[in-house]
Design a protein around this motif. Structure first.
Motif, PDB file in Angstrom:
ATOM      1  N   THR A   1      53.712  49.479  46.131  1.00  0.00           N
ATOM      2  CA  THR A   1      54.222  49.290  44.776  1.00  0.00           C
ATOM      3  C   THR A   1      53.557  48.094  44.074  1.00  0.00           C
ATOM      4  O   THR A   1      54.078  47.579  43.086  1.00  0.00           O
ATOM      5  CB  THR A   1      55.744  49.086  44.827  1.00  0.00           C
ATOM      6  OG1 THR A   1      56.044  47.987  45.710  1.00  0.00           O
ATOM      7  CG2 THR A   1      56.442  50.342  45.298  1.00  0.00           C
ATOM      8  N   ARG A   2      52.400  47.658  44.618  1.00  0.00           N
ATOM      9  CA  ARG A   2      51.637  46.596  43.955  1.00  0.00           C
ATOM     10  C   ARG A   2      50.311  47.167  43.465  1.00  0.00           C
ATOM     11  O   ARG A   2      49.713  48.025  44.145  1.00  0.00           O
ATOM     12  CB  ARG A   2      51.366  45.436  44.925  1.00  0.00           C
ATOM     13  CG  ARG A   2      52.616  44.634  45.283  1.00  0.00           C
ATOM     14  CD  ARG A   2      52.235  43.349  46.001  1.00  0.00           C
ATOM     15  NE  ARG A   2      51.344  43.573  47.113  1.00  0.00           N
ATOM     16  CZ  ARG A   2      50.689  42.607  47.763  1.00  0.00           C
ATOM     17  NH1 ARG A   2      50.850  41.346  47.371  1.00  0.00           N
ATOM     18  NH2 ARG A   2      49.913  42.894  48.787  1.00  0.00           N
ATOM     19  N   PRO A   3      49.838  46.701  42.300  1.00  0.00           N
ATOM     20  CA  PRO A   3      48.537  47.188  41.795  1.00  0.00           C
ATOM     21  C   PRO A   3      47.417  46.898  42.797  1.00  0.00           C
ATOM     22  O   PRO A   3      47.384  45.847  43.438  1.00  0.00           O
ATOM     23  CB  PRO A   3      48.319  46.403  40.500  1.00  0.00           C
ATOM     24  CG  PRO A   3      49.690  45.971  40.080  1.00  0.00           C
ATOM     25  CD  PRO A   3      50.458  45.758  41.347  1.00  0.00           C
ATOM     26  N   ALA A   4      46.515  47.862  42.959  1.00  0.00           N
ATOM     27  CA  ALA A   4      45.408  47.709  43.912  1.00  0.00           C
ATOM     28  C   ALA A   4      44.450  46.595  43.501  1.00  0.00           C
ATOM     29  O   ALA A   4      43.836  45.948  44.349  1.00  0.00           O
ATOM     30  CB  ALA A   4      44.650  49.029  44.053  1.00  0.00           C
ATOM     31  N   VAL A   5      44.284  46.369  42.234  1.00  0.00           N
ATOM     32  CA  VAL A   5      43.403  45.317  41.718  1.00  0.00           C
ATOM     33  C   VAL A   5      44.132  44.570  40.615  1.00  0.00           C
ATOM     34  O   VAL A   5      45.124  45.053  40.080  1.00  0.00           O
ATOM     35  CB  VAL A   5      42.085  45.913  41.164  1.00  0.00           C
ATOM     36  CG1 VAL A   5      41.263  46.539  42.270  1.00  0.00           C
ATOM     37  CG2 VAL A   5      42.370  46.906  40.045  1.00  0.00           C
ATOM     38  N   SER A   6      43.591  43.374  40.304  1.00  0.00           N
ATOM     39  CA  SER A   6      44.178  42.582  39.232  1.00  0.00           C
ATOM     40  C   SER A   6      43.335  42.719  37.973  1.00  0.00           C
ATOM     41  O   SER A   6      42.215  43.231  37.997  1.00  0.00           O
ATOM     42  CB  SER A   6      44.267  41.113  39.649  1.00  0.00           C
ATOM     43  OG  SER A   6      42.967  40.539  39.671  1.00  0.00           O
ATOM     44  N   GLU A   7      43.877  42.223  36.897  1.00  0.00           N
ATOM     45  CA  GLU A   7      43.131  42.250  35.637  1.00  0.00           C
ATOM     46  C   GLU A   7      42.167  41.069  35.521  1.00  0.00           C
ATOM     47  O   GLU A   7      41.418  40.959  34.559  1.00  0.00           O
ATOM     48  CB  GLU A   7      44.110  42.240  34.447  1.00  0.00           C
ATOM     49  CG  GLU A   7      44.784  40.895  34.161  1.00  0.00           C
ATOM     50  CD  GLU A   7      45.973  40.616  35.088  1.00  0.00           C
ATOM     51  OE1 GLU A   7      46.669  39.626  34.866  1.00  0.00           O
ATOM     52  OE2 GLU A   7      46.184  41.421  36.030  1.00  0.00           O
ATOM     53  N   ASN A   8      42.184  40.198  36.526  1.00  0.00           N
ATOM     54  CA  ASN A   8      41.365  38.976  36.452  1.00  0.00           C
ATOM     55  C   ASN A   8      39.861  39.309  36.498  1.00  0.00           C
ATOM     56  O   ASN A   8      39.388  40.003  37.396  1.00  0.00           O
ATOM     57  CB  ASN A   8      41.724  38.058  37.621  1.00  0.00           C
ATOM     58  CG  ASN A   8      40.969  36.740  37.544  1.00  0.00           C
ATOM     59  OD1 ASN A   8      40.529  36.334  36.476  1.00  0.00           O
ATOM     60  ND2 ASN A   8      40.826  36.091  38.687  1.00  0.00           N
ATOM     61  N   MET A   9      39.100  38.771  35.500  1.00  0.00           N
ATOM     62  CA  MET A   9      37.641  38.958  35.459  1.00  0.00           C
ATOM     63  C   MET A   9      36.944  37.607  35.281  1.00  0.00           C
ATOM     64  O   MET A   9      35.825  37.515  34.773  1.00  0.00           O
ATOM     65  CB  MET A   9      37.265  39.889  34.295  1.00  0.00           C
ATOM     66  CG  MET A   9      37.777  41.309  34.434  1.00  0.00           C
ATOM     67  SD  MET A   9      36.818  42.267  35.616  1.00  0.00           S
ATOM     68  CE  MET A   9      35.400  42.683  34.617  1.00  0.00           C
ATOM     69  N   THR A  10      37.625  36.563  35.733  1.00  0.00           N
ATOM     70  CA  THR A  10      37.072  35.211  35.508  1.00  0.00           C
ATOM     71  C   THR A  10      35.780  34.972  36.283  1.00  0.00           C
ATOM     72  O   THR A  10      35.029  34.046  35.971  1.00  0.00           O
ATOM     73  CB  THR A  10      38.102  34.145  35.910  1.00  0.00           C
ATOM     74  OG1 THR A  10      38.496  34.356  37.282  1.00  0.00           O
ATOM     75  CG2 THR A  10      39.327  34.215  35.009  1.00  0.00           C
ATOM     76  N   GLN A  11      35.530  35.802  37.328  1.00  0.00           N
ATOM     77  CA  GLN A  11      34.288  35.604  38.079  1.00  0.00           C
ATOM     78  C   GLN A  11      33.047  35.898  37.239  1.00  0.00           C
ATOM     79  O   GLN A  11      31.931  35.581  37.632  1.00  0.00           O
ATOM     80  CB  GLN A  11      34.263  36.460  39.351  1.00  0.00           C
ATOM     81  CG  GLN A  11      34.122  37.965  39.121  1.00  0.00           C
ATOM     82  CD  GLN A  11      35.462  38.652  38.977  1.00  0.00           C
ATOM     83  OE1 GLN A  11      36.415  38.039  38.481  1.00  0.00           O
ATOM     84  NE2 GLN A  11      35.550  39.884  39.410  1.00  0.00           N
ATOM     85  N   PHE A  12      33.272  36.512  36.092  1.00  0.00           N
ATOM     86  CA  PHE A  12      32.143  36.818  35.211  1.00  0.00           C
ATOM     87  C   PHE A  12      32.040  35.866  34.035  1.00  0.00           C
ATOM     88  O   PHE A  12      31.293  36.128  33.084  1.00  0.00           O
ATOM     89  CB  PHE A  12      32.261  38.261  34.694  1.00  0.00           C
ATOM     90  CG  PHE A  12      32.116  39.285  35.787  1.00  0.00           C
ATOM     91  CD1 PHE A  12      30.871  39.555  36.334  1.00  0.00           C
ATOM     92  CD2 PHE A  12      33.221  39.964  36.271  1.00  0.00           C
ATOM     93  CE1 PHE A  12      30.729  40.501  37.331  1.00  0.00           C
ATOM     94  CE2 PHE A  12      33.095  40.900  37.271  1.00  0.00           C
ATOM     95  CZ  PHE A  12      31.845  41.174  37.816  1.00  0.00           C
ATOM     96  N   MET A  13      32.789  34.795  34.071  1.00  0.00           N
ATOM     97  CA  MET A  13      32.654  33.808  33.010  1.00  0.00           C
ATOM     98  C   MET A  13      31.288  33.117  33.120  1.00  0.00           C
ATOM     99  O   MET A  13      30.756  32.931  34.209  1.00  0.00           O
ATOM    100  CB  MET A  13      33.773  32.758  33.122  1.00  0.00           C
ATOM    101  CG  MET A  13      35.168  33.325  32.905  1.00  0.00           C
ATOM    102  SD  MET A  13      35.410  33.949  31.221  1.00  0.00           S
ATOM    103  CE  MET A  13      35.360  32.417  30.313  1.00  0.00           C
ATOM    104  N   VAL A  14      30.704  32.769  31.987  1.00  0.00           N
ATOM    105  CA  VAL A  14      29.387  32.134  31.964  1.00  0.00           C
ATOM    106  C   VAL A  14      29.452  30.845  31.156  1.00  0.00           C
ATOM    107  O   VAL A  14      30.304  30.685  30.273  1.00  0.00           O
ATOM    108  CB  VAL A  14      28.306  33.070  31.361  1.00  0.00           C
ATOM    109  CG1 VAL A  14      28.077  34.268  32.244  1.00  0.00           C
ATOM    110  CG2 VAL A  14      28.689  33.491  29.955  1.00  0.00           C
ATOM    111  N   ASP A  15      28.529  29.938  31.496  1.00  0.00           N
ATOM    112  CA  ASP A  15      28.384  28.693  30.745  1.00  0.00           C
ATOM    113  C   ASP A  15      26.886  28.412  30.630  1.00  0.00           C
ATOM    114  O   ASP A  15      26.242  28.000  31.592  1.00  0.00           O
ATOM    115  CB  ASP A  15      29.089  27.540  31.463  1.00  0.00           C
ATOM    116  CG  ASP A  15      28.935  26.225  30.690  1.00  0.00           C
ATOM    117  OD1 ASP A  15      28.396  26.263  29.566  1.00  0.00           O
ATOM    118  OD2 ASP A  15      29.329  25.179  31.228  1.00  0.00           O
TER     119      ASP A  15
END
Length: 494
Positions: A134-148
């Motif tokens: 009953t937990r989502p298989a993945v999260s909505e987090n996409m912070t690993q693709f943040m760039v600077d």
């Protein structure tokens, strides 16, 4: 009146020299202006091409990063869509079982109730709703693709032209002139090494230019040679070989090149290249000698060119058809020309001191020649080299038989040595030395020791065939071992 004329002549000479200098200067400025325009167009075109490549690289990198984000988004969407689908199915199944359970509670017959309850229990045990997380298989987090790209932006803002290498400095004291070679040495231009986030712009090669001149300035006088180029030099020195020193100075300049930029030339340095240069005094040439450039050929009068039968010594008829050196009759026209049996021509530069060196090579069809030196005034029109007190020579012959001899004052000394293909002639006027060297075998053929009392000139005799003479040569270093070693001088010496 005469004094004023002399002064005016000096003024005219000065103005003529200045006029020539200004014309050369204007020519140089015009050439530089044309080169500037061409170079500006070239570097502008290269800048546009480099910016296009940079923009293309940014577009490619942007597409790569956007593709990575899209790929991860699609992977997570697929996992969540799968969970949504499975959850909806589980929910429907769960609602159906709930309705069945409620209906079973309303059954009054015990047997039917127990049977229905058992079925519901079995269905619940195997139900998808109880096997589904009953937990989502993945999260909505996409912070690993943040760039600077702040550093990159700073780097782009710092974009500038490549650092141009500074001009090297030629080390005149380390330059060496020897054996008609020039070794040029320079101090390396500074190397540009920037921080670790950018590319180092080190010196990759050097380019050297040189030319010959009779003045020690960098300006080229009218009629003098243009710059010759030696590219892609990887060291801070280069040796230029096979030179003829027919000018007083050898001017060199060098510049450095990095990956894409070339620097300014160093200050030109004039290296003195002293050597003995002479030509032939054609006014003295026997009428049957043809002087052309650095060659002397025998062309007998009354026949068309050389008699090819001379090459067959065994052919007696050919011997009879061609006069021997002792029997040939020569023309007597021309006041200064040698005549009769003296098939001679003199050099046009006198020697009155110092050391001098030149070389001789017989041509393929030669039969007899002599090479040496003479007091110009001591030779009459009919005198032959080595037959008076004022001339010294080496005589070579392959007419009828091969022979090699040293001659002076009408005396000859036979030399037991094969006929050389290249002869070096060394004259030390001050010490009274005259030496003949087999250059290919580095063998001293003969030395005269005397005391010269008049100015000397090179002298050559050619009968049947020809010779080639090379001047503009320094005294070669191999002469040292002949001059320092003990020698037995000829009894022909004076």
């Amino acid at each position: 009146m005469d004094t004023q004329k002399e002064a005016l002549c000096r003024i005219i000479s000065t103005l003529a020299n200045k006029n020539e200098e200004l014309q050369t200067f204007l020519e140089t400025v015009n050439t530089t202006l044309t080169g500037l325009q061409e170079e500006s167009c070239k570097v502008t075109s290269e800048l546009e091409a480099e910016l296009e490549r940079l923009s293309s690289a940014l577009n490619d990198k942007g597409a790569e990063l956007r593709g990575a984000i899209e790929e991860e988004k699609q992977r997570k969407e697929a996992a969540l869509q799968k969970q949504l689908s499975e959850g909806k199915c589980a929910l429907l199944s769960c609602e159906e079982m709930l309705n069945c359970a409620n209906k079973t509670l309303m059954i009054t017959n015990e047997e039917e109730f127990l049977k229905a309850a058992k079925q519901i229990k079995e269905r619940v045990t195997m139900a998808l709703a109880f096997r589904l997380t009953t937990r989502p298989a993945v999260s909505e987090n996409m912070t690993q693709f943040m760039v600077d790209f702040s550093k990159e932006r700073v780097g782009l803002q710092r974009l500038h032209f490549l650092p141009v290498p500074r001009a090297p400095e030629i080390d005149a004291s380390s330059c060496v002139v020897c054996d008609n070679t020039v070794m040029v040495v320079w101090q390396p231009a500074e190397e540009f090494v920037v921080d670790s986030n950018t590319v180092s712009r080190r010196i990759e090669s050097y380019e050297l230019e040189y030319r010959k001149t009779n003045c020690d300035s960098s300006m080229r006088a009218a009629g003098e040679a243009c710059w010759e180029k030696i590219p892609d030099i990887r060291e801070t020195q280069v040796t230029i070989t096979g030179l003829k020193f027919d000018y007083r100075f050898f001017v060199v300049r060098v510049r450095a090149r990095n990956k894409a930029a070339v620097g300014e030339f160093s200050e030109p340095v004039a290296i003195e290249t002293t050597a003995y240069n002479f030509g032939f005094d054609v006014a003295t040439a026997h009428p049957e000698l043809r002087v052309q450039g650095n060659t002397i050929t025998w062309e007998p009068q009354g026949v068309k060119g050389h008699d090819s039968r001379l090459k067959g010594k065994e052919n007696m008829s050919s011997r009879n058809a061609t006069p021997s050196p002792n029997k040939a009759a020569g023309s007597r026209s021309g006041r200064d020309r040698f005549a009769g049996e003296s098939y001679t021509v003199l050099g046009n530069q006198e020697m009155s001191g110092g050391c001098h060196y030149w070389e001789l090579c017989p041509l393929a069809d030669w039969k007899s020649y002599s090479v040496g030196i003479a007091y110009r005034a001591s030779l009459g029109r009919f005198d032959q080299l080595g037959k008076n007190t004022g001339s010294w020579c080496l005589h070579a012959s392959q007419w009828l038989q091969c022979s090699l001899a040293a001659k002076h004052n009408n005396r000859a000394k036979a030399l037991d040595w094969p006929l050389p293909k290249r002869i070096g002639i060394y004259c030390d006027y001050d010490n009274g030395d005259l030496s003949f060297i087999d250059v290919d075998r580095l063998h001293l053929l003969h030395s005269f020791k005397t005391k010269f009392s008049q100015t000397l000139v090179p002298a050559f005799t050619v009968w049947c065939g020809g010779i080639s003479v090379t001047t503009g040569l320094q005294v070669p270093s191999f002469m040292g071992k002949f001059l320092s070693s003990s020698r037995s001088f000829s009894n022909l010496s004076q």
